[in-house]
Design a protein around this motif. Structure first.
Motif, PDB file in Angstrom:
ATOM      1  N   ARG A 543       0.717  -0.820  -0.071  1.00  0.00           N
ATOM      2  CA  ARG A 543       0.053   0.090  -0.103  1.00  0.00           C
ATOM      3  C   ARG A 543       0.889   1.506   0.157  1.00  0.00           C
ATOM      4  N   TYR A 544       2.113   0.924   0.677  1.00  0.00           N
ATOM      5  CA  TYR A 544       3.200   2.271   0.607  1.00  0.00           C
ATOM      6  C   TYR A 544       2.311   3.316   0.497  1.00  0.00           C
ATOM      7  N   ASN A 545       1.951   3.409   2.242  1.00  0.00           N
ATOM      8  CA  ASN A 545       1.051   4.251   2.911  1.00  0.00           C
ATOM      9  C   ASN A 545       0.126   5.196   2.513  1.00  0.00           C
ATOM     10  N   ASN A 546      -0.668   4.311   1.713  1.00  0.00           N
ATOM     11  CA  ASN A 546      -1.526   5.275   1.186  1.00  0.00           C
ATOM     12  C   ASN A 546      -2.249   5.232   2.559  1.00  0.00           C
ATOM     13  N   THR A 547      -3.686   6.500   2.554  1.00  0.00           N
ATOM     14  CA  THR A 547      -4.284   6.995   3.492  1.00  0.00           C
ATOM     15  C   THR A 547      -5.157   7.038   3.096  1.00  0.00           C
ATOM     16  N   ALA A 548      -5.812   5.854   2.556  1.00  0.00           N
ATOM     17  CA  ALA A 548      -7.853   5.942   2.636  1.00  0.00           C
ATOM     18  C   ALA A 548      -7.980   5.071   3.621  1.00  0.00           C
ATOM     19  N   LYS A 549      -9.038   5.859   4.256  1.00  0.00           N
ATOM     20  CA  LYS A 549      -9.754   5.070   5.693  1.00  0.00           C
ATOM     21  C   LYS A 549     -10.683   4.265   5.552  1.00  0.00           C
ATOM     22  N   PHE A 550     -11.243   4.412   4.004  1.00  0.00           N
ATOM     23  CA  PHE A 550     -12.928   4.431   3.624  1.00  0.00           C
ATOM     24  C   PHE A 550     -12.841   3.600   2.563  1.00  0.00           C
ATOM     25  N   GLU A 551     -14.074   2.662   1.913  1.00  0.00           N
ATOM     26  CA  GLU A 551     -14.505   2.529   0.857  1.00  0.00           C
ATOM     27  C   GLU A 551     -15.641   2.551   1.007  1.00  0.00           C
ATOM     28  N   LEU A 552     -16.277   3.334  -0.531  1.00  0.00           N
ATOM     29  CA  LEU A 552     -17.649   3.225  -0.862  1.00  0.00           C
ATOM     30  C   LEU A 552     -17.892   2.836  -1.383  1.00  0.00           C
ATOM     31  N   VAL A 553     -18.734   2.518  -0.707  1.00  0.00           N
ATOM     32  CA  VAL A 553     -19.821   0.113  -1.567  1.00  0.00           C
ATOM     33  C   VAL A 553     -21.295   1.208  -2.537  1.00  0.00           C
ATOM     34  N   PHE A 554     -21.492   0.498  -3.305  1.00  0.00           N
ATOM     35  CA  PHE A 554     -22.842   0.923  -3.777  1.00  0.00           C
ATOM     36  C   PHE A 554     -23.002   0.178  -4.540  1.00  0.00           C
ATOM     37  N   PRO A 555     -24.069  -1.118  -5.628  1.00  0.00           N
ATOM     38  CA  PRO A 555     -24.607  -1.932  -6.716  1.00  0.00           C
ATOM     39  C   PRO A 555     -24.663  -0.960  -7.933  1.00  0.00           C
ATOM     40  N   VAL A 556     -24.072  -1.964  -8.643  1.00  0.00           N
ATOM     41  CA  VAL A 556     -24.019  -1.809  -9.819  1.00  0.00           C
ATOM     42  C   VAL A 556     -25.175  -2.764 -10.982  1.00  0.00           C
ATOM     43  N   ASP A 557     -25.626  -2.152 -10.991  1.00  0.00           N
ATOM     44  CA  ASP A 557     -27.005  -3.474 -12.569  1.00  0.00           C
ATOM     45  C   ASP A 557     -26.092  -3.458 -13.237  1.00  0.00           C
ATOM     46  N   LEU A 558     -25.683  -4.896 -13.877  1.00  0.00           N
ATOM     47  CA  LEU A 558     -24.660  -4.499 -15.004  1.00  0.00           C
ATOM     48  C   LEU A 558     -25.569  -5.477 -16.533  1.00  0.00           C
ATOM     49  N   VAL A 559     -25.023  -4.887 -17.645  1.00  0.00           N
ATOM     50  CA  VAL A 559     -26.291  -5.191 -18.982  1.00  0.00           C
ATOM     51  C   VAL A 559     -25.019  -5.993 -19.633  1.00  0.00           C
ATOM     52  N   PRO A 560     -26.059  -6.837 -20.359  1.00  0.00           N
ATOM     53  CA  PRO A 560     -25.325  -8.028 -20.630  1.00  0.00           C
ATOM     54  C   PRO A 560     -23.878  -6.927 -22.349  1.00  0.00           C
ATOM     55  N   LEU A 561     -23.197  -8.325 -21.800  1.00  0.00           N
ATOM     56  CA  LEU A 561     -21.253  -7.607 -22.777  1.00  0.00           C
ATOM     57  C   LEU A 561     -21.427  -5.904 -22.969  1.00  0.00           C
ATOM     58  N   GLY A 562     -21.780  -6.037 -21.730  1.00  0.00           N
ATOM     59  CA  GLY A 562     -21.657  -3.701 -22.019  1.00  0.00           C
ATOM     60  C   GLY A 562     -21.455  -3.198 -21.158  1.00  0.00           C
ATOM     61  N   TYR A 563     -21.145  -1.613 -21.779  1.00  0.00           N
ATOM     62  CA  TYR A 563     -20.692  -1.113 -20.085  1.00  0.00           C
ATOM     63  C   TYR A 563     -22.040  -0.312 -19.656  1.00  0.00           C
ATOM     64  N   THR A 564     -21.612   0.019 -18.250  1.00  0.00           N
ATOM     65  CA  THR A 564     -22.526   1.366 -17.501  1.00  0.00           C
ATOM     66  C   THR A 564     -22.181   1.663 -16.417  1.00  0.00           C
ATOM     67  N   THR A 565     -22.343   3.215 -16.980  1.00  0.00           N
ATOM     68  CA  THR A 565     -21.137   4.401 -16.222  1.00  0.00           C
ATOM     69  C   THR A 565     -22.177   4.775 -15.086  1.00  0.00           C
ATOM     70  N   TYR A 566     -21.148   4.984 -13.541  1.00  0.00           N
ATOM     71  CA  TYR A 566     -22.541   6.151 -12.740  1.00  0.00           C
ATOM     72  C   TYR A 566     -21.464   6.595 -12.574  1.00  0.00           C
ATOM     73  N   THR A 567     -22.248   7.744 -11.260  1.00  0.00           N
ATOM     74  CA  THR A 567     -21.184   9.010 -11.145  1.00  0.00           C
ATOM     75  C   THR A 567     -21.401   9.032  -9.707  1.00  0.00           C
ATOM     76  N   VAL A 568     -20.111   9.611  -9.094  1.00  0.00           N
ATOM     77  CA  VAL A 568     -19.753   9.941  -7.951  1.00  0.00           C
ATOM     78  C   VAL A 568     -19.583  11.266  -7.449  1.00  0.00           C
ATOM     79  N   THR A 569     -20.311  11.522  -6.861  1.00  0.00           N
ATOM     80  CA  THR A 569     -19.616  13.360  -6.659  1.00  0.00           C
ATOM     81  C   THR A 569     -19.006  13.088  -4.377  1.00  0.00           C
ATOM     82  N   ARG A 570     -17.871  14.066  -4.194  1.00  0.00           N
ATOM     83  CA  ARG A 570     -17.855  13.989  -3.111  1.00  0.00           C
ATOM     84  C   ARG A 570     -18.590  15.470  -2.749  1.00  0.00           C
TER      85      ARG A 570
END
Length: 1024
Positions: A543-570
């Motif tokens: 990790r080389y002293n990486n400071t991340a102390k939390f993880e953001l968890v959210f579900p994603v609905d996947l389309v077949p053989l394709g991409y799906t894009t979500y937006t994360v805003t602080r």
């Protein structure tokens, strides 16, 4: 000496080959005399000994693949070619295309035509034809097929039909998988030969004259189409004792000049005839195969051929005085052909050749787990290779994008990684680093293809074609992109042609005044949670002293053989606290529960105690803990002194348990739990170096056990082998089940082998089997199945009733004297013992419905979505942006997997101006596993994909190098059911029938039977 050897072929070619028309029409195979008709003649009524000159060239082991090539392999090929040119009777076989392809690329045009002539005449023959000779325990079937396809395509492009291998040649792997035999049969191979089998099995086979058999690769599913003639070589892959004539051998050359004092030709002939007489006792025809060569031999081929010429001459001369032995230069395929002509009836085998023991106390079952981190990396990298091949095809990228080159860098690195001293973990440490570096370089090249393809597809879809970024250390909660960007896009590409749901976890930076908002592709908010990074993550030095102390968890609905894009805003305006760590309280059990699963933990210790399938109403008591075996220390001089090492698993006694109720005063936090709507976790600390997080997500039918093991302590001067042990209330009575290379499942029985009475000298190691994707036990009385799926290959067993045991990590202080020459003592970036993290996925099901669960989950674990990150643009927030796209018009059936989709050169007719593609579809259920999903499935492929339509499909063999209707395998005599008619197929399927000129109803509908893989070359036209 090397420079002299390398110069010698040039002189030979000039003197011997000059004046020959090497550019004749034979280049296209028109004059080819390869195949069985090119075999040297045999003599009826005699014992025909097939002398097979060969070299076994490890694609990395003690030194790296590049070092082997430049220090040894190039000289082998330079030396052999002039010997073959000089004498039409001579033969040589070559195996590892990773080496041959680079040698061939370095040659001038004159030499290439010389080699083509030798191949077309059957004098230089390619055996096996894979990029490497792959391991059979730690490899996934997808990667096995891919690495052979890579080699086959090189041979097809450069040598046509004469380059096609007809024989499997697995002479060095340490045990043999039934799935490998099935794959070879589907390649169109006529036979398979290998060198290693259990010493007790070999003794019995020699006594019963069953060293050759018909191996039934899929007796319950594919039937006869997966059956393969299989032979065990008499001397491993070495010459008979006293007959090694390489420059590095110590055996005496044959001296037949009577003017000399050291004439030994009579003794040599007598010794060889005795060796053949002994060998003939164990084989059933008047044909014997004798391997003449070994590791990296023939660097000075003249030494070999000079002595073999003498041996053949003087042995055959004995025929005038009554000898019935006839020696010829031959190949494994020619031997196969003549054995087949003998018309013998053979016994069959339906199990596999695991585990392998070379002698008492020496079970080669440690390598099932050795270098667990590399095994995990190989599995993840294979996933990414399939992703970029699919995207390259769906986007129809052109060569100007350099996608072919970029993909090949990764494909070749993956091909090398399948070698039986690579993913197996049986190489030196410096070579393991080299394998990992090659994979990393390949991933970097693959990311360029991903970017080019996704940008093109996004542009076609009306989305912003933005640069995609990658975080490759998410498993240890490291990603600078997500930690520093105030707003970012998360794109997931689903390589499975069905819908799905994935839980995303991203490391983020957070303080008291920050929360995060997640928006889906439809612009609507998506529920999310913040969860603390676990303490064991912070102790990982990479990790080389990486400071991340939390993880953001959210579900994603996947389309077949394709991409799906979500937006994360602080979001600094709204505060949302992270999930709180809660301590365990004595007397109050902690229960994690979602819609389908409930798991209970002891309130005092934090130890697992019960698991319930709420949906199927199945519940049982269950505990999970860890143990370790201390590896035996020994000098390996005798079986009783065998040490545990990279290959060998040999514990010095029973395992030492590590449970949550043990008292370790140095531990500050033994267990805590967090509970949210999306994710619930229990953190367990067993030892300072051994921790685990048990995770339950919403809407998932399984429980994750994420273990973090290391640095394994060695301050007591004892190596240790760590296992995870699940103890259930089921009674499986010594029977358990493991998968074969991720496909079919085989039944295992404690202290038992199907084909011989086992004397098990190692009750633990002798009951370990390779677990490539899953292991399970069943209770016939309760009709309940307990399944554990893995994220990489591991060794596993069920040593006691109701238990499942999986080895997760090994650190040893002794070499096992099997060639690697150093102990398996991996260290991390801090110089201390390596820390390895992995996941076990646990399911509890009624037996009747268990297959549907573990088959579907197994597919999703082997093909998870690829995640990339980008910075948003105004277009992404525009109402016209879709932010989701599917590469198929309709999802595939639940029992069908898109195994391969890639742009691919033509292996059959190419009636289109467009580049043909390679398409593989597979039915991934076995017969009888599920009342619905084990039924045949039909897919119409004509308009399956959204970016192109399929205009024609030519069915190929599994390796993609031959039209299926052209396959004409040898027929063998053996007991089998005759109710399996061969599947009929037109060689070319078209939307418009060319035969009748009329439209045909569903001409491109493909039916798949259980466990069937069908391979097609498809021609396309861009969709309107």
């Amino acid at each position: 000496m090397a420079s002299v050897v390398r110069f010698f072929p040039l002189l030979c070619w000039f003197l011997i080959v000059s004046g020959k028309n090497l550019r004749s029409k034979f280049d296209d195979g028109d004059d080819a005399t390869c195949g069985y008709q090119s075999c040297n003649p045999v003599k009826d009524g005699m014992i025909n000994v097939h002398i097979v000159p060969h070299t076994h060239d490890d694609v990395g082991w003690i030194i790296t693949v590049d070092q082997y090539y430049y220090e040894r392999v190039q000289y082998i090929l330079d030396s052999v070619i002039p010997e073959l040119v000089n004498d039409p009777s001579k033969r040589f076989i070559y195996v590892e295309i990773a080496f041959f392809s680079r040698w061939y690329r370095e040659q001038n045009d004159f030499m290439r035509h010389t080699v083509k002539r030798l191949v077309s005449e059957g004098r230089l023959e390619f055996i096996l034809g894979g990029w490497c000779m792959n391991d059979e325990a730690s490899t996934h079937y997808n990667a096995i097929i891919d690495q052979h396809t890579l080699g086959f395509e090189f041979l097809r492009q450069n040598f046509g039909k004469c380059g096609k291998p007809r024989v499997g040649w697995q002479i060095d792997p340490f045990g043999h998988s039934r799935e490998q035999a099935s794959i070879f049969a589907q390649f169109g191979f006529d036979s398979l030969f290998f060198g290693r089998l259990d010493y007790q099995d070999k003794d019995l086979r020699q006594n019963r004259t069953t060293m050759e058999m018909i191996w039934r690769g899929s007796p319950d599913n594919l039937g006869t189409q997966s059956d393969l003639f299989t032979g065990v070589l008499p001397n491993g892959y070495s010459p008979p004792g006293g007959f090694c004539f390489d420059i590095f051998c110590g055996d005496s050359p044959i001296v037949d000049d009577t003017r000399l004092h050291d004439v030994n030709v009579k003794q040599k002939v007598d010794d060889f005839l005795k060796a053949m007489a002994d060998q003939a006792k164990h084989y059933s025809t008047n044909h014997l195969i004798t391997t003449m060569g070994s590791d990296f031999e023939y660097q000075a081929a003249h030494n070999w051929y000079l002595n073999l010429d003498k041996l053949i001459k003087h042995v055959n001369a004995r025929q005038s005085s009554g000898s019935k032995v006839n020696l010829i230069y031959s190949t494994p395929s020619c031997y196969t052909y003549h054995v087949n002509k003998a018309g013998k009836t053979y016994t069959t085998k339906e199990d596999d050749f695991f585990p392998y023991a070379s002698r008492a106390h020496t079970f080669w079952t440690g390598y099932f787990t050795s270098r667990a981190a590399l095994k995990g990396y190989v599995r993840r990298t294979n996933n990414f290779l399939q992703v970029i091949k699919q995207l390259d095809a769906l986007a129809i990228l052109e060569d100007t994008d350099n996608s072919t080159f970029n993909i090949n860098v990764l494909a070749e690195a993956m091909g090398v990684a399948q070698h039986h001293d690579a993913v197996s973990g049986t190489e030196k440490q410096v070579v393991a680093y080299d394998y990992a570096e090659r994979l990393a370089n390949g991933v970097n090249e693959g990311q360029k293809v991903y970017n080019d393809a996704v940008k093109k597809l996004m542009a076609l879809n009306g989305d912003a074609a933005v640069e995609q970024n990658f975080c490759t250390l998410l498993n240890i909660s490291v990603c600078d992109f997500t930690q520093t960007q105030k707003v970012f896009m998360v794109t997931l590409y689903n390589p499975i042609a069905r819908t799905g749901r994935e839980i995303v976890r991203l490391p983020v930076s957070k303080d008291q005044t920050v929360s995060f908002k997640v928006t889906g592709p439809d612009g609507k908010g998506v529920e999310s949670e913040l969860i603390p990074v676990t303490p064991d993550t912070f102790r990982i030095p990479e990790r080389y002293n990486n400071t991340a102390k939390f993880e953001l968890v959210f579900p994603v609905d996947l389309v077949p053989l394709g991409y799906t894009t979500y937006t994360v805003t602080r979001n600094t305006a709204v505060q949302k606290p992270a999930l709180e760590k809660k301590p365990f309280q004595p007397g109050a059990d902690v229960v994690l529960k979602n819609e389908y699963i409930s798991v209970a933990f002891d309130g005092k210790t934090g130890a697992l105690k019960n698991m319930t399938n709420l949906e199927k109403k199945v519940s049982m008591d269950i505990t999970q803990s860890f143990s370790f075996y201390n590896g035996v220390k020994g000098n390996n001089s005798q079986p009783e002194f065998q040490a545990s090492g990279a290959y060998i698993f040999r514990p010095n006694g029973t395992s030492v348990p590590i449970t949550m109720d043990n008292s370790y005063p140095k531990l500050t936090t033994k267990a805590y739990f967090v509970q949210g709507e999306l994710v619930q976790e229990v953190y367990q600390q067993f030892l300072p170096w051994l921790t685990q997080t048990v995770k339950l997500y919403s809407q998932q039918r399984f429980v994750q056990f994420q273990w973090t093991v290391g640095p394994i302590p060695i301050d007591d001067n004892l190596g240790k082998e760590v296992v995870s042990v699940f103890k259930t209330s089921l009674s499986n009575k010594g029977t358990f089940y493991t998968d074969a290379n991720g496909r079919e499942v085989l039944k295992r029985q404690l202290n038992h082998r199907e084909t011989w009475p086992l004397n098990n000298t190692e009750p633990v190691a002798g009951n370990f089997y390779p677990v490539n994707s899953r292991i399970y036990i069943q209770d016939e009385a309760k009709k309940v199945q307990f399944t554990v799926l893995t994220d990489r290959s591991e060794g596993g067993s069920s040593l006691r009733d109701g238990e499942v045991e999986l080895m997760v990590h090994r650190r040893l202080l002794n070499d096992d004297s099997l060639g690697v020459g150093e102990p398996l003592n991996e260290t991390g970036s801090d110089g201390k013992g390596l820390i390895v993290r992995g996941i076990h996925y646990v399911m509890l099901e009624p037996m009747a419905s268990a297959a549907a669960g573990h088959r579907d989950l197994g597919e999703r674990l082997f093909m998870p979505p690829a995640l990339s990150l980008s910075q948003p643009t105004d277009r992404q927030s525009h109402l016209g942006a879709k932010n989701t796209w599917s590469g198929v018009r309709e999802a595939l059936p639940d029992n069908v997997h898109l195994l391969t989709l890639q742009q691919y050169p033509s292996a059959g007719p190419a009636p289109s101006e467009t580049q043909p593609f390679l398409l593989r579809l597979e039915h991934f259920y076995e017969k009888g596993e599920d009342p619905v999903l084990s039924q045949p499935a039909t897919v119409n492929i004509q308009k399956l994909f959204t970016t192109f339509d399929i205009t024609a499909a030519t069915e190929l063999t599994l390796g993609g190098d031959m039209v299926l209707s052209d396959m004409n395998k040898l027929k063998w005599n053996y007991p089998h059911d005759d109710d399996e008619p061969p599947r009929k197929t037109d060689p070319i399927l078209r939307f418009e029938s060319e035969k009748s000129g009329k439209s045909v109803s569903d001409p491109l509908s493909i039916t798949l039977n259980p466990m069937e893989i069908r391979t097609f070359q498809i021609t396309i036209q861009p969709a309107a």
